[in-house]
Design an enzyme around this catalytic site. Structure first.
Site, mmCIF file in Angstrom:
data_model
loop_
_atom_site.group_PDB
_atom_site.id
_atom_site.type_symbol
_atom_site.label_atom_id
_atom_site.label_comp_id
_atom_site.label_asym_id
_atom_site.label_seq_id
_atom_site.Cartn_x
_atom_site.Cartn_y
_atom_site.Cartn_z
ATOM 1 C CG ASP A 20 -5.366 1.081 2.744
ATOM 2 O OD1 ASP A 20 -4.671 0.386 3.509
ATOM 3 O OD2 ASP A 20 -5.698 0.698 1.605
ATOM 4 N NE ARG A 50 -5.314 -13.319 -3.801
ATOM 5 C CZ ARG A 50 -4.403 -12.712 -3.051
ATOM 6 N NH1 ARG A 50 -4.096 -11.454 -3.280
ATOM 7 N NH2 ARG A 50 -3.846 -13.351 -2.061
HETATM 8 C C1 LIG Z 1 -1.491 -6.129 4.700
HETATM 9 S S1 LIG Z 1 -2.271 -4.575 4.857
HETATM 10 C C2 LIG Z 1 -1.274 -3.847 6.141
HETATM 11 C C3 LIG Z 1 -2.106 -3.193 7.230
HETATM 12 C C4 LIG Z 1 -1.311 -2.686 8.421
HETATM 13 N N1 LIG Z 1 -0.337 -1.698 8.034
HETATM 14 C C5 LIG Z 1 -0.655 -3.830 9.156
HETATM 15 O O1 LIG Z 1 0.551 -4.025 9.043
HETATM 16 O O2 LIG Z 1 -1.366 -4.566 9.852
HETATM 17 C C6 LIG Z 1 -1.683 -3.744 3.384
HETATM 18 C C7 LIG Z 1 -2.484 -2.495 3.032
HETATM 19 O O3 LIG Z 1 -1.727 -1.730 2.088
HETATM 20 C C8 LIG Z 1 -2.636 -1.093 1.233
HETATM 21 N N2 LIG Z 1 -1.929 -0.683 0.002
HETATM 22 C C9 LIG Z 1 -1.438 -1.456 -0.996
HETATM 23 N N3 LIG Z 1 -0.896 -0.685 -1.952
HETATM 24 C C10 LIG Z 1 -1.035 0.599 -1.548
HETATM 25 C C11 LIG Z 1 -0.674 1.859 -2.126
HETATM 26 N N4 LIG Z 1 -0.079 1.948 -3.325
HETATM 27 N N5 LIG Z 1 -0.959 2.976 -1.416
HETATM 28 C C12 LIG Z 1 -1.571 2.903 -0.209
HETATM 29 N N6 LIG Z 1 -1.949 1.742 0.372
HETATM 30 C C13 LIG Z 1 -1.671 0.616 -0.294
HETATM 31 C C14 LIG Z 1 -3.699 -2.160 0.991
HETATM 32 O O4 LIG Z 1 -4.922 -1.584 0.531
HETATM 33 C C15 LIG Z 1 -3.814 -2.813 2.380
HETATM 34 O O5 LIG Z 1 -4.865 -2.263 3.133
#
Ligand SMILES: C[S@@+](CC[C@H](N)C(=O)[O-])C[C@H]1O[C@@H](n2cnc3c(N)ncnc32)[C@H](O)[C@@H]1O
Length: 289
Positions: free
Chosen positions: A151, A46
Site C-alpha cells: 500500500d 478533507r
Molecule cells: C479502499 S482501500 C482498499 C483496500 C482493499 N483492497 C479492499 O478492497 O478492501 C484503498 C487503498 O488504496 C491505497 N492507495 C490509494 N492510492 C494508491 C497508490 N497510488 N498506490 C498504492 N496504494 C494506493 C490507499 O492507501 C488505501 O489503503
C-alpha cells in the site's frame, strides 16, 4: 413580506479554483489520483484538517509545503486524506470463492505460488487470501507460497503488519477460521490477533502503484480492489496493462465491484467472472514493467 437574508457560506481557509487545480495536478502526477471539479468541496473538507494540523492559513501555502522534498510525510497525509482505507475480511466474498474453487485447484500440482494484494490497506484482504490458501491446501506448509501485500500509506502497512483487529472486525471471518487463526490479544482488551502461521505467509511493504515496481512476478493472482477507482482513466489503463504483464499465463486479476478493466489490457485479459479477469495463454505484446 420579509425576505430571507442572503446566505454567505463562510470558509475558514481560502481555496480558489486555481488552488484546487494545482492540487489536482499534484495528486495526479504523484499518485495517479483523479480529482474532478465536483470534488472541490470534499477535498476542502478533507484537507482543512491538514491546514489546521500544520497551522497554515492558506491553501496556496499548503501547496508550497507539499513541494518541499523533506515533506514526504505530508504528501502521504495528503493521499490518506484523499482516499479511504475502508476494508474488511472477506470483502466481496465471491473472489475468495473463485480463488478456492477455481484458481487453487488449477495450481494443485505447483509448488510455487505467488499472490499480490495491491492496495492492501490494513491487511484484511491479504489475511483473507492467506486463510483461504491454508484452508484449501492442506500441504500449504510444504509449498513455496508467498503473498505480497502493498500500500502507498505507511500507516496502514504498519497496522497490517501488526495484524491486531477489533473483535467486531474479526467477526466477519467464518467461525472456523476465527477459531483456527486468531486469538484474543493478551495485551489489548477487545482486540484479536492473527496467528503467526498466517502472518508468516505475507510480506507487507510500501508501494505507490504509479511508481516503478521493484519485483518481476510472475503472480498467479493479483487482488487490486477498490484502489484504481481513485485513478484517472489513463492511469487505470496503464495499471491494468502492468498487472497483465505481471501475471503468469492463466493468472487471475480481481478488481473492485465498481471497477472495470478497459484499454489495451483487454488484449491480454479475458473476463472470468464478476470483476474477475484471467490472463490469456501465450499473450504477446504485454511487457512486464
Ligand atoms: C479502499 S482501500 C482498499 C483496500 C482493499 N483492497 C479492499 O478492497 O478492501 C484503498 C487503498 O488504496 C491505497 N492507495 C490509494 N492510492 C494508491 C497508490 N497510488 N498506490 C498504492 N496504494 C494506493 C490507499 O492507501 C488505501 O489503503
Amino acid at each position: 413580506m420579509t425576505t430571507a437574508p442572503a446566505v454567505t457560506t463562510h470558509q475558514e481557509f481560502s481555496f480558489t479554483d486555481e488552488d484546487f487545480r494545482a492540487l489536482a495536478q499534484l495528486a495526479r502526477a504523484q499518485f495517479g489520483l483523479s480529482l474532478a471539479e465536483s470534488k472541490k468541496p470534499l477535498v476542502y473538507s478533507r484537507l482543512a484538517r491538514r491546514l489546521r494540523a500544520r497551522n497554515i492559513c492558506r491553501f496556496d501555502d499548503y501547496m508550497s509545503l507539499l513541494d518541499i522534498p523533506d515533506e514526504q510525510d505530508e504528501r502521504l497525509q495528503l493521499i490518506s486524506a484523499l482516499t479511504t482505507n475502508v476494508t474488511s475480511f472477506f470483502r466481496e466474498k465471491h473472489h475468495f470463492q473463485t480463488l478456492r474453487e477455481i484458481v487453487l485447484p488449477r495450481l494443485a500440482s505447483r509448488r510455487r505460488l505467488r499472490i499480490w494484494s495491491a492496495g492492501c490497506s490494513t491487511g484484511q484482504e491479504a489475511y483473507s487470501i492467506a486463510m483461504t490458501l491454508l484452508e484449501a491446501l492442506p500441504d500449504a506448509g510444504s509449498r513455496d507460497i508467498r503473498i505480497l501485500a502493498t500500500d502507498i500509506d505507511p500507516a496502514v502497512v504498519e497496522r497490517a503488519k501488526v495484524g491486531s483487529y477489533a473483535v467486531e472486525d474479526i467477526e466477519n471471518l467464518p467461525a472456523e477460521m476465527r477459531r483456527a487463526w486468531t486469538r484474543a490479544s493478551p495485551e489489548t482488551a477487545g482486540k484479536s490477533e492473527i496467528a503467526a502461521e498466517v502472518k508468516r505467509m505475507i510480506s507487507f511493504g510500501e508501494l505507490n502503484l504509479v511508481d516503478p515496481w521493484p519485483f518481476h512476478g510472475p503472480f498467479d493472482a493479483i487482488f487490486c480492489r477498490n484502489v484504481a477507482i481513485y485513478f484517472d482513466q489513463e492511469t487505470q489503463q496503464r495499471l491494468w496493462q502492468r498487472f497483465a504483464g505481471m501475471l503468469d499465463d492463466g493468472g487471475y486479476l480481481f478488481i473492485g465491484h465498481s471497477e472495470r478493466v478497459s484499454g489495451p489490457a483487454l488484449q491480454a485479459l479475458e473476463t472470468a467472472g464478476v470483476t474477475t479477469y484471467r490472463k490469456k495463454q501465450d499473450t504477446l505484446g504485454v511487457t512486464r514493467t
